[in-house]
Write an enzyme that holds these catalytic residues in place. Sequence first.
Site, mmCIF file in Angstrom:
data_model
loop_
_atom_site.group_PDB
_atom_site.id
_atom_site.type_symbol
_atom_site.label_atom_id
_atom_site.label_comp_id
_atom_site.label_asym_id
_atom_site.label_seq_id
_atom_site.Cartn_x
_atom_site.Cartn_y
_atom_site.Cartn_z
ATOM 1 N N LYS A 119 -3.196 -5.725 0.498
ATOM 2 C CA LYS A 119 -3.138 -4.647 -0.486
ATOM 3 C C LYS A 119 -4.035 -4.989 -1.670
ATOM 4 O O LYS A 119 -3.716 -5.881 -2.458
ATOM 5 C CB LYS A 119 -1.697 -4.430 -0.955
ATOM 6 N N ASP B 287 -7.573 2.562 11.534
ATOM 7 C CA ASP B 287 -7.532 1.110 11.722
ATOM 8 C C ASP B 287 -8.727 0.627 12.531
ATOM 9 O O ASP B 287 -9.381 -0.358 12.173
ATOM 10 C CB ASP B 287 -6.242 0.710 12.441
#
Length: 405
Positions: A97, A169
């Site tokens: 993150k 992804d």
Amino acid sequence: MDHLTMPKFGPLAGLRVVFSGIEIAGPFAGQMFAEWGAEVIWIENVAWADTIRVQPNYPQLSRRNLHALSLNIFKDEGREAFLKLMETTDIFIEASKGPAFARRGITDEVLWQHNPKLVIAHLSGFGQYGTEEYTNLPAYNTIAQAFSGYLIQNGDVDQPMPAFPYTADYFSGLTATTAALAALHKVRETGKGESIDIAMYEVMLRMGQYFMMDYFNGGEMCPRMTKGKDPYYAGCGLYKCADGYIVMELVGITQIAECFKDIGLAHLLGTPEIPEGTQLIHRIECPYGPLVEEKLDAWLAAHTIAEVKERFAELNIACAKVLTVPELESNPQYVARESITQWQTMDGRTCKGPNIMPKFKNNPGQIWRGMPSHGMDTAAILKNIGYSENDIQELVSKGLAKVED
């Protein structure tokens, strides 16, 4: 650098790649390197293995050819071992993150102190910098699609729909692979390392570029498709035949002319709306777009897939049957190219799945190993960078490393 035990193959033989990340995006980048011959080390948490391991079959594909290192890279001697590993690493990929590594003290500058030539690829949902509102948010496939404008373009006219399986992804992982190789090319010229900031939403913004350009440069946004048909062009997209579905692309002067004869619209050729030399028929701008769709739907519904494929092959119209997954293995093209293959798992089972792609002629990739177990190669990797048995046991006793049981 002494390499870990593995066969030498592929265009990336001799390259050491290390990645830290779970699930799909970051590891997919590592997987590509591993299948092309690089020595790829997969870092996992000591206490909790990668969550992908709960899946019964997919990780046997996505983690094949890897070396498994279980190490706490952020704490004390575990951090020291990680930085020692970086000294012999060519490319480091981390997926987290925002600037999670920097927040925990592992900045680009710290890494370059240990290896000035290191290529660092940071993969996150929203990038390493930006607004506080977004930068540190978690992101997965659907989040990146939704935030990028990609999702809103997909689905049916009545409802948007994310593209599966996990498109963001895989696109982001491939972007990390190609960007890291581009950076490595420059590093070998200059001797200076590089840091790459890959935001998943920006990857998907670029992937959704085709229709967006009309909005950015004219204020018009293409509507979503209807029943799988191309939102821009007539004769393009998903169509139903008498016994199943095909996709087709009605593109080209001759192709349109010949197809129009078959579906009873030859009289429209040469009109102001569809002049001679037309290569594509715009579904919205051409007033005959809906009629073309109506006639084409009727003609296709009256013919089998085999009949359509045979006729379209004569007309050189691009067309393919929509294959079901069970049909893949027996398809002659799949068989001829060995697109589906088998390999052995670490416990001796046979696993079946997609083969290595693309196919390198002179330095082909290969599958040499199944998915390693949690911590399976920790000891070998630490020994490779100079750690003794006692050093390794000390890391294990402190909970900073895990070796195979």
